[in-house]
Write a protein that holds these residues in place. Structure first.
Motif, mmCIF file in Angstrom:
data_model
loop_
_atom_site.group_PDB
_atom_site.id
_atom_site.type_symbol
_atom_site.label_atom_id
_atom_site.label_comp_id
_atom_site.label_asym_id
_atom_site.label_seq_id
_atom_site.Cartn_x
_atom_site.Cartn_y
_atom_site.Cartn_z
ATOM 1 N N LEU A 107 6.715 -2.097 87.983
ATOM 2 C CA LEU A 107 7.480 -1.289 87.035
ATOM 3 C C LEU A 107 8.397 -0.290 87.721
ATOM 4 O O LEU A 107 9.561 -0.130 87.331
ATOM 5 N N GLN A 108 7.895 0.412 88.753
ATOM 6 C CA GLN A 108 8.715 1.411 89.421
ATOM 7 C C GLN A 108 9.936 0.786 90.099
ATOM 8 O O GLN A 108 11.005 1.390 90.146
ATOM 9 N N THR A 151 1.128 3.871 79.091
ATOM 10 C CA THR A 151 2.058 3.582 80.188
ATOM 11 C C THR A 151 3.491 3.773 79.735
ATOM 12 O O THR A 151 4.327 4.328 80.480
ATOM 13 N N LEU A 155 12.486 0.247 87.283
ATOM 14 C CA LEU A 155 13.110 1.493 86.844
ATOM 15 C C LEU A 155 14.062 2.057 87.895
ATOM 16 O O LEU A 155 15.083 2.671 87.562
ATOM 17 N N HIS A 194 4.218 7.661 79.585
ATOM 18 C CA HIS A 194 4.311 8.378 80.851
ATOM 19 C C HIS A 194 5.412 7.828 81.761
ATOM 20 O O HIS A 194 6.098 8.602 82.440
ATOM 21 N N GLU A 195 5.583 6.515 81.767
ATOM 22 C CA GLU A 195 6.499 5.911 82.731
ATOM 23 C C GLU A 195 7.923 5.732 82.200
ATOM 24 O O GLU A 195 8.865 5.677 82.978
ATOM 25 N N ILE A 196 8.070 5.649 80.877
ATOM 26 C CA ILE A 196 9.396 5.343 80.343
ATOM 27 C C ILE A 196 9.894 6.420 79.381
ATOM 28 O O ILE A 196 11.008 6.929 79.537
ATOM 29 N N ASN A 255 8.879 9.639 78.655
ATOM 30 C CA ASN A 255 9.047 11.004 79.179
ATOM 31 C C ASN A 255 10.261 11.130 80.107
ATOM 32 O O ASN A 255 11.037 12.077 79.970
ATOM 33 N N ALA A 290 2.275 -3.376 85.936
ATOM 34 C CA ALA A 290 2.890 -2.061 85.769
ATOM 35 C C ALA A 290 2.754 -1.229 87.041
ATOM 36 O O ALA A 290 3.683 -0.499 87.430
ATOM 37 N N HIS A 291 1.617 -1.323 87.707
ATOM 38 C CA HIS A 291 1.395 -0.546 88.928
ATOM 39 C C HIS A 291 2.287 -1.009 90.074
ATOM 40 O O HIS A 291 2.791 -0.189 90.857
ATOM 41 N N HIS A 340 -1.796 -4.277 83.702
ATOM 42 C CA HIS A 340 -1.977 -3.022 84.445
ATOM 43 C C HIS A 340 -1.548 -3.202 85.900
ATOM 44 O O HIS A 340 -0.882 -2.323 86.463
#
Length: 851
Positions: free
Chosen positions: A138-139, A171, A142, A174-176, A178, A134-135, A131
């Motif tokens: 991850l951004q 995760t 991407l 929502h993050e990948i 969508n 990812a927080h 977690h």
């Protein structure tokens, strides 16, 4: 008559004024090239800018370098990001990572690649929770997926695909998933759509079938029908992963129709991707789908392949074995024959065009085509075992032998190399029909390329065993009488390997020759191979090759049952190696002793090689003595008590000699370590022999037993030692319990009898070493040994035990127990009256050596 030189050559030989000016200009350019080298040195100002305060912590230094440092310093900080995360994850996430985000916006290619690798390393090391990762990370990943540089984009994509494996479903959604809906649209760039294809292939295994059908499959269909052939091809190669995630039913209803349509695509790369995906998914489809849908597509693909690009032929030939295996059972006899003929045609593709011309005379496009044809034939050789299964091994001779012959005699090394790798599999499949490929084995053994030989000998023992038994394990003795060319081929192969620079191939071949005792007779080995092993051991310059020859020779000797030949080989080993003039040969003798201990029985080694081995303690070369010291524990392990008691005494004598007389400090250090190791070893006891000796002792006359008891009683006990006699032990004024423990550790190098026995005459002169080492404090030092050495402990322990029976001076006729640490001899009663054995004189306060 030579042709006239070309115009360029004439111009090069023109030494006119213009050409000379041209040479001067070239020289000036060279001087210009050298100038940046001098300017590359840093000025004091630049050095000042690169200098960082040493008092800063790792986190502070990283923040400073990312804020005010140069690019190379920032790249270094990002490369060390995993270390910072391990050391202080909270501060790294709070202070360093925001700076990394800022720097990456304007970073170059090198820093971007470094960041992608570092982010992946942090994930793999699990420095933070998923977690938190990812927080924080991850951004950033991407954000840089669509970098303008393809290499950078692919690097970040690989990191993202690894992250997808561990991210929770919410995760991922929502993050990948969508955002992927918009990224996969035609309005996006080709790079964005290519990335979307690969992400979809990875996401399929993370969601349930309902989510896949509703949210992922529409995107997949859209990308399969993309206007760009690269996107269609990329999405087609992801259909295999998608099919594994959605199950059989959805694969048949969704994936298969898309594959059928893509197999008819106008782009050759798309058709190729569709074909390879179909082959990989054969196990997913049922019999009806394979016979009614897949087989017609494959037939059409094969028929059109010769008219298409050669790259399609390369892929087809590579997957042909898997294809035939997957469709096996649904072919009609006619289809079976057509596929077999197609394979045979691929095996000879390009051979009809061989014309013997020089490569320099062939157009480049023709050369490129020939290289592709070679790849096709190489792939056919790779699939040959599968084709034997396809036609049934019983039909090998009629259907595939001629093709196998062509592949083994192919003019190109890669093809022969590949068939040599497959030779063992072919032999296993043929089983009792293995005799059909005897000649091809000889052909590959005699191949001019050592690469082919190297590939063949990996499984040479297994191949020869199959050949010798005809594939039947029940056959016990068939020494390849039907293959007379084998021995000449094996010897020629070894000589060819020996003459080359590829010593690893030579070493491997010699190691594989160890199987020959199971294949051919001992006489054939003795007359054709054994002497060659001797020659290699004595003349070859490569140590691994010599050791391989030595071990193989030992195995040959192990299975030779003729005593005359055995004794001759043993004598040669001892005389030509163990007693050889070259120290290198004597080193190889010790290697051979090690192999003999490993391969033969303990009694065999003790009978023939024990004495020649330990005699090398007298060797003038330190390296030989050093190697012998390393071998001594294994030598001792071959002894059994009491049968080998005399050999144990000789071993102890050798160790004493080394401890006393060794001058080389490196050898002496190893001797000391070896002594401790030897002392810790447990001796093997011969229970049967011990029982016999016990029975013999029990059967002795009573008078002998009484005499033995009286002899023991007459010994002066240690307790009667006069108190006024100073007995000094190195490092201590009295015999403490710790010293007693050390004394017990030195059992190995003690003499077996410390009664009234003197040293052997041969080693009597070693007493001089002891006499010279005596000092007033009675703490002798032998050959510079440390006072705490094992031998000094032995010397002093026995000195205290026998001091009560020692007079203040000794007459030459009085024998002295062998307690001196300066003497390296074992006890021998016959030497008690030898004049070379000079006992030491003792006084109460000091000791002087005898004249």
């Amino acid at each position: 008559m030579h042709p006239p030189p070309p115009a360029a050559a004439v111009a090069a030989m023109d030494f006119s004024q213009n050409s000379l000016f041209g040479y001067m200009e070239d020289l000036q350019e060279l001087t210009i090239i050298e100038r940046p080298v001098r300017r590359s040195l840093k000025t004091p100002e630049e050095i000042e800018r690169l200098t960082v305060d040493e008092g800063l912590s790792d986190i502070e230094r990283a923040v400073y370098l990312l804020s005010a440092g140069q690019d190379i310093q920032g790249t270094s900080v990002i490369a060390n990001l995993p270390f910072l995360m391990r050391q202080n994850p909270a501060e790294t996430l709070r202070r360093v990572l925001p700076k990394v985000r800022e720097v990456l916006h304007v970073a170059g290619v090198e820093m971007q690649l470094t960041a992608a690798v570092s982010f992946l390393t942090v994930l793999q090391e699990e420095s933070v929770s998923i977690h938190a990762y990812a927080h924080s990370f991850l951004q950033v990943i991407l954000l840089h997926l669509e970098h303008r540089d393809t290499g950078v984009s692919n690097a970040w994509l690989e990191t993202l695909l690894s992250v997808i494996e561990v991210l929770p479903k919410e995760t991922l959604r929502h993050e990948i998933l969508n955002p992927l809906v918009s990224k996969a649209q035609l309005s996006q760039t080709v790079q964005s759509r290519l990335v979307s294809c690969k992400i979809l292939g990875k996401l399929t295994n993370k969601f349930d079938a309902h989510t896949i059908k509703r949210e992922i499959l529409p995107l997949v269909k859209s990308l399969c029908q993309d206007v760009d052939y690269e996107v269609r091809s990329c999405m087609c190669r992801q259909l295999e992963n998608i099919a594994q995630g959605i199950g059989t039913e959805l694969t048949k209803s969704v994936v298969l129709p898309e594959l059928i349509e893509l197999s008819r695509d106008e782009g050759s790369s798309v058709r190729l991707a569709a074909f390879e995906t179909l082959v990989n998914l054969l196990d997913v489809f049922d019999t009806d789908d394979r016979s009614q849908t897949v087989l017609p597509l494959v037939k059409s693909f094969c028929e059109k392949s010769f008219k298409a690009d050669e790259s399609i032929l390369i892929s087809l030939s590579f997957h042909f074995g898997k294809l035939c295996h997957g469709l096996y059972g649904i072919f009609t006899p006619d289809q079976h024959l057509r596929f077999l003929e197609f394979y045979k045609k691929l095996c000879t593709l390009g051979l009809q065009q061989e014309n013997g011309h020089n490569e320099n005379q062939i157009p480049p496009q023709v050369l490129e085509q020939e290289k592709k044809y070679i790849s096709v034939r190489k792939n056919c050789a790779y699939n040959f075992p599968a084709m034997i299964v396809f036609v049934d091994p019983k039909n090998f001779h009629m259907e595939l032998y001629s093709t196998f012959f062509c592949l083994c005699h192919d003019p190109e090394v890669p093809v022969r190399y590949t068939i040599a790798i497959c030779f063992y599999e072919v032999s296993k499949l043929l089983n009792s029909g293995v005799y059909l490929i005897h000649k091809e084995l000889i052909t590959l053994l005699q191949d001019e390329s050592l690469e082919v030989l190297d590939a063949l000998i990996d499984h040479l023992p297994e191949i020869l065993e199959l050949m010798s038994t005809g594939g039947e394990s029940s056959v016990q003795e068939n020494k390849l009488s039907s293959l007379p060319d084998l021995i000449p081929a094996l010897t020629a192969a070894e000589q060819r390997a020996a003459a080359s620079l590829k010593w690893r191939t030579h070493e491997k071949l010699l190691q594989k020759y160890a199987c020959l005792p199971h294949i051919i007779s001992s006489d054939q080995i003795y007359y054709r191979f054994l002497q060659r092993m001797f020659t290699i051991m004595m003349t070859n310059n490569v140590l691994p090759v010599q050791k391989a020859a030595s071990r193989t020779l030992c195995i040959f000797l192990r299975y030779n049952r003729k005593q005359e030949q055995r004794h001759e080989v043993i004598q040669k080993l001892i005389e030509q190696l163990g007693q050889g003039k070259s120290y290198w040969n004597r080193l190889r003798f010790l290697d051979t002793c090690e192999f003999i201990i490993e391969i033969f029985s303990k009694s065999f080694f003790c009978k023939y090689f024990f004495i020649p081995a330990i005699e090398l303690t007298h060797d003038p070369v330190a390296n030989v003595r050093m190697k012998l010291c390393y071998l001594l524990p294994k030598v001792k392990s071959t002894l059994k008590i009491p049968a080998d008691k005399h050999l144990l005494q000789q071993l102890e004598m050798c160790v004493r000699k080394l401890l006393c007389q060794e001058k080389d400090k490196d050898v002496l250090a190893i001797v000391k370590k070896t002594v401790l190791e030897l002392d810790r070893m447990e001796m093997s006891m011969d229970a049967e022999q011990l029982e016999k000796e016990k029975q013999q002792n029990d059967g002795r006359p009573m008078s002998d037993k009484i005499f033995e008891k009286k002899r023991r009683d007459t010994k002066t006990p240690t307790q009667s030692l006069p108190k006024n006699i100073p007995i000094s032990v190195p490092g201590s004024s009295s015999v403490t319990p710790s010293t007693s423990k050390e004394i017990k550790k030195s059992k190995l190098i003690r003499s077996q009898s410390f009664n009234n026995q003197a040293f052997h005459a041969k080693y009597g002169n070693l007493e001089k070493c002891a006499s010279k080492s005596s000092t007033a404090g009675y703490t002798p030092s032998v050959s510079g040994l440390a006072k705490t050495s094992v031998l000094s402990l032995i010397d002093d322990s026995f000195r205290t035990r026998n001091a009560s029976s020692v007079p203040t001076s000794f007459s030459p006729s009085t024998p002295l127990p062998s307690t001196s640490r300066g003497t390296a001899n074992s006890v021998d009663p016959k030497s008690s009256g030898n004049k070379d054995t000079q006992p030491r004189k003792a006084t109460l306060k000091s000791r002087k050596s005898n004249p």
